[in-house]
Write a protein that holds these residues in place. Structure first.
Motif, PDB file in Angstrom:
ATOM      1  N   MET A   1       9.665 -15.725  29.591  1.00  0.00           N
ATOM      2  CA  MET A   1       9.475 -17.107  29.991  1.00  0.00           C
ATOM      3  C   MET A   1      10.363 -17.415  31.187  1.00  0.00           C
ATOM      4  N   LEU A   2       9.817 -18.114  32.134  1.00  0.00           N
ATOM      5  CA  LEU A   2      10.573 -18.443  33.325  1.00  0.00           C
ATOM      6  C   LEU A   2      11.204 -19.815  33.185  1.00  0.00           C
ATOM      7  N   ASP A   3      12.402 -19.925  33.709  1.00  0.00           N
ATOM      8  CA  ASP A   3      13.110 -21.186  33.784  1.00  0.00           C
ATOM      9  C   ASP A   3      12.386 -22.042  34.826  1.00  0.00           C
ATOM     10  N   ASN A   4      12.040 -23.266  34.467  1.00  0.00           N
ATOM     11  CA  ASN A   4      11.313 -24.146  35.385  1.00  0.00           C
ATOM     12  C   ASN A   4      12.098 -24.448  36.658  1.00  0.00           C
ATOM     13  N   ASN A   5      13.442 -24.461  36.571  1.00  0.00           N
ATOM     14  CA  ASN A   5      14.251 -24.854  37.717  1.00  0.00           C
ATOM     15  C   ASN A   5      14.512 -23.724  38.696  1.00  0.00           C
ATOM     16  N   THR A   6      14.666 -22.513  38.237  1.00  0.00           N
ATOM     17  CA  THR A   6      15.090 -21.444  39.133  1.00  0.00           C
ATOM     18  C   THR A   6      14.039 -20.361  39.312  1.00  0.00           C
ATOM     19  N   GLN A   7      12.933 -20.430  38.582  1.00  0.00           N
ATOM     20  CA  GLN A   7      11.865 -19.435  38.662  1.00  0.00           C
ATOM     21  C   GLN A   7      12.368 -18.027  38.338  1.00  0.00           C
ATOM     22  N   ARG A   8      13.383 -17.921  37.545  1.00  0.00           N
ATOM     23  CA  ARG A   8      13.838 -16.640  37.024  1.00  0.00           C
ATOM     24  C   ARG A   8      13.948 -16.782  35.528  1.00  0.00           C
ATOM     25  N   LYS A   9      13.981 -15.674  34.857  1.00  0.00           N
ATOM     26  CA  LYS A   9      14.044 -15.722  33.405  1.00  0.00           C
ATOM     27  C   LYS A   9      15.389 -16.291  32.959  1.00  0.00           C
ATOM     28  N   LEU A  10      15.318 -17.327  32.164  1.00  0.00           N
ATOM     29  CA  LEU A  10      16.507 -17.931  31.572  1.00  0.00           C
ATOM     30  C   LEU A  10      17.189 -16.893  30.688  1.00  0.00           C
ATOM     31  N   HIS A  11      18.496 -16.749  30.814  1.00  0.00           N
ATOM     32  CA  HIS A  11      19.249 -15.814  29.984  1.00  0.00           C
ATOM     33  C   HIS A  11      20.126 -16.614  29.033  1.00  0.00           C
ATOM     34  N   LEU A  12      20.130 -16.217  27.778  1.00  0.00           N
ATOM     35  CA  LEU A  12      20.961 -16.835  26.750  1.00  0.00           C
ATOM     36  C   LEU A  12      22.169 -15.937  26.519  1.00  0.00           C
ATOM     37  N   THR A  26      20.068 -18.213  14.540  1.00  0.00           N
ATOM     38  CA  THR A  26      19.208 -19.152  15.253  1.00  0.00           C
ATOM     39  C   THR A  26      18.916 -18.636  16.663  1.00  0.00           C
ATOM     40  N   MET A  27      19.933 -18.100  17.300  1.00  0.00           N
ATOM     41  CA  MET A  27      19.759 -17.565  18.661  1.00  0.00           C
ATOM     42  C   MET A  27      18.854 -16.335  18.651  1.00  0.00           C
ATOM     43  N   PHE A  28      18.978 -15.480  17.641  1.00  0.00           N
ATOM     44  CA  PHE A  28      18.102 -14.301  17.539  1.00  0.00           C
ATOM     45  C   PHE A  28      16.640 -14.747  17.466  1.00  0.00           C
ATOM     46  N   ARG A  29      16.374 -15.751  16.619  1.00  0.00           N
ATOM     47  CA  ARG A  29      15.003 -16.240  16.459  1.00  0.00           C
ATOM     48  C   ARG A  29      14.480 -16.854  17.758  1.00  0.00           C
ATOM     49  N   ALA A  30      15.313 -17.637  18.428  1.00  0.00           N
ATOM     50  CA  ALA A  30      14.884 -18.289  19.678  1.00  0.00           C
ATOM     51  C   ALA A  30      14.569 -17.244  20.747  1.00  0.00           C
ATOM     52  N   ALA A  31      15.421 -16.245  20.881  1.00  0.00           N
ATOM     53  CA  ALA A  31      15.201 -15.204  21.896  1.00  0.00           C
ATOM     54  C   ALA A  31      13.896 -14.474  21.641  1.00  0.00           C
ATOM     55  N   ASP A  32      13.639 -14.112  20.402  1.00  0.00           N
ATOM     56  CA  ASP A  32      12.404 -13.398  20.098  1.00  0.00           C
ATOM     57  C   ASP A  32      11.176 -14.291  20.206  1.00  0.00           C
ATOM     58  N   ARG A  33      11.277 -15.527  19.752  1.00  0.00           N
ATOM     59  CA  ARG A  33      10.141 -16.455  19.795  1.00  0.00           C
ATOM     60  C   ARG A  33       9.689 -16.705  21.228  1.00  0.00           C
ATOM     61  N   LEU A  34      10.658 -16.824  22.155  1.00  0.00           N
ATOM     62  CA  LEU A  34      10.339 -17.161  23.542  1.00  0.00           C
ATOM     63  C   LEU A  34      10.451 -15.972  24.496  1.00  0.00           C
ATOM     64  N   VAL A  48      23.193  -6.710  15.819  1.00  0.00           N
ATOM     65  CA  VAL A  48      22.062  -7.532  16.236  1.00  0.00           C
ATOM     66  C   VAL A  48      20.789  -6.885  15.718  1.00  0.00           C
ATOM     67  N   PRO A  49      19.756  -7.691  15.489  1.00  0.00           N
ATOM     68  CA  PRO A  49      18.498  -7.115  15.020  1.00  0.00           C
ATOM     69  C   PRO A  49      17.844  -6.272  16.119  1.00  0.00           C
ATOM     70  N   PRO A  50      17.054  -5.287  15.724  1.00  0.00           N
ATOM     71  CA  PRO A  50      16.353  -4.498  16.741  1.00  0.00           C
ATOM     72  C   PRO A  50      15.342  -5.390  17.461  1.00  0.00           C
ATOM     73  N   SER A  51      15.498  -5.507  18.753  1.00  0.00           N
ATOM     74  CA  SER A  51      14.619  -6.361  19.552  1.00  0.00           C
ATOM     75  C   SER A  51      14.789  -5.975  21.010  1.00  0.00           C
ATOM     76  N   PRO A  52      13.707  -5.963  21.765  1.00  0.00           N
ATOM     77  CA  PRO A  52      13.844  -5.692  23.196  1.00  0.00           C
ATOM     78  C   PRO A  52      14.529  -6.841  23.942  1.00  0.00           C
ATOM     79  N   ASN A  53      14.644  -8.009  23.305  1.00  0.00           N
ATOM     80  CA  ASN A  53      15.227  -9.183  23.950  1.00  0.00           C
ATOM     81  C   ASN A  53      16.718  -9.350  23.691  1.00  0.00           C
ATOM     82  N   ILE A  54      17.241  -8.668  22.683  1.00  0.00           N
ATOM     83  CA  ILE A  54      18.600  -8.935  22.206  1.00  0.00           C
ATOM     84  C   ILE A  54      19.491  -7.724  22.392  1.00  0.00           C
TER      85      ILE A  54
END
Length: 159
Positions: A1-12, A26-34, A48-54
């Protein structure tokens, strides 16, 4: 998902050493959901859970090493989860957002006051006049965090 303001992927980013487990989850779920990149940074090994996002980054055991690492990596538009007020101030200076685990955003308008209060309380503790720390993390804190995170992500991330 792209950040609306910077047109780059928002990093948590999470200052993970003292972050409550429920907030990490909560952060794990948000990262995977989006499909957002999430980096947990700590002086100790963080599972951390196995995830390509985390991912987890373990920094050396020096004072504020995790903070320094986060500040070196964070970019404008990113979101950092931290209860560390000096770290939040540095993140804000770089144009990123900072949210504490109790659901309060630090901002350019409130960070100076927070730093002054932190320093004042430290002086009181040093003089033996104040003891104890923050109140125990509660269910209402968890809910406030979830609502603040959801509002932030709804504004910043394209669906």
């Amino acid at each position: 998902m792209l950040d609306n303001n910077t047109q780059r992927k928002l990093h948590l980013w999470v200052d993970a050493d003292a972050c409550p487990v429920v907030i990490k989850e909560t952060m794990f779920r948000a990262a995977d959901r989006l499909s957002l990149p999430l980096t947990m940074v700590a002086n100790q090994l963080i599972r951390v859970p196995p995830s390509p996002n985390i991912r987890a980054v373990q920094v050396s055991h020096g004072f504020d090493e995790a903070d320094h690492w986060i500040v070196d990596q964070v970019q404008a538009g990113d979101l950092v989860i931290t209860a560390d007020i000096p770290l939040a101030a540095r993140v804000i200076e770089k144009g990123a957002s900072a949210l504490n685990p109790r659901g309060e955003f630090y901002s350019p308008e409130n960070i100076r006051e927070r730093l002054n209060m932190r320093d004042f309380m430290e002086e009181l503790r040093g003089a033996g006049l104040q003891s104890g720390g923050p109140a125990a993390f509660s269910q209402s804190d968890r809910q406030a965090f979830g609502k603040a995170l959801d509002r932030f992500l709804a504004k910043r991330v394209k669906a």
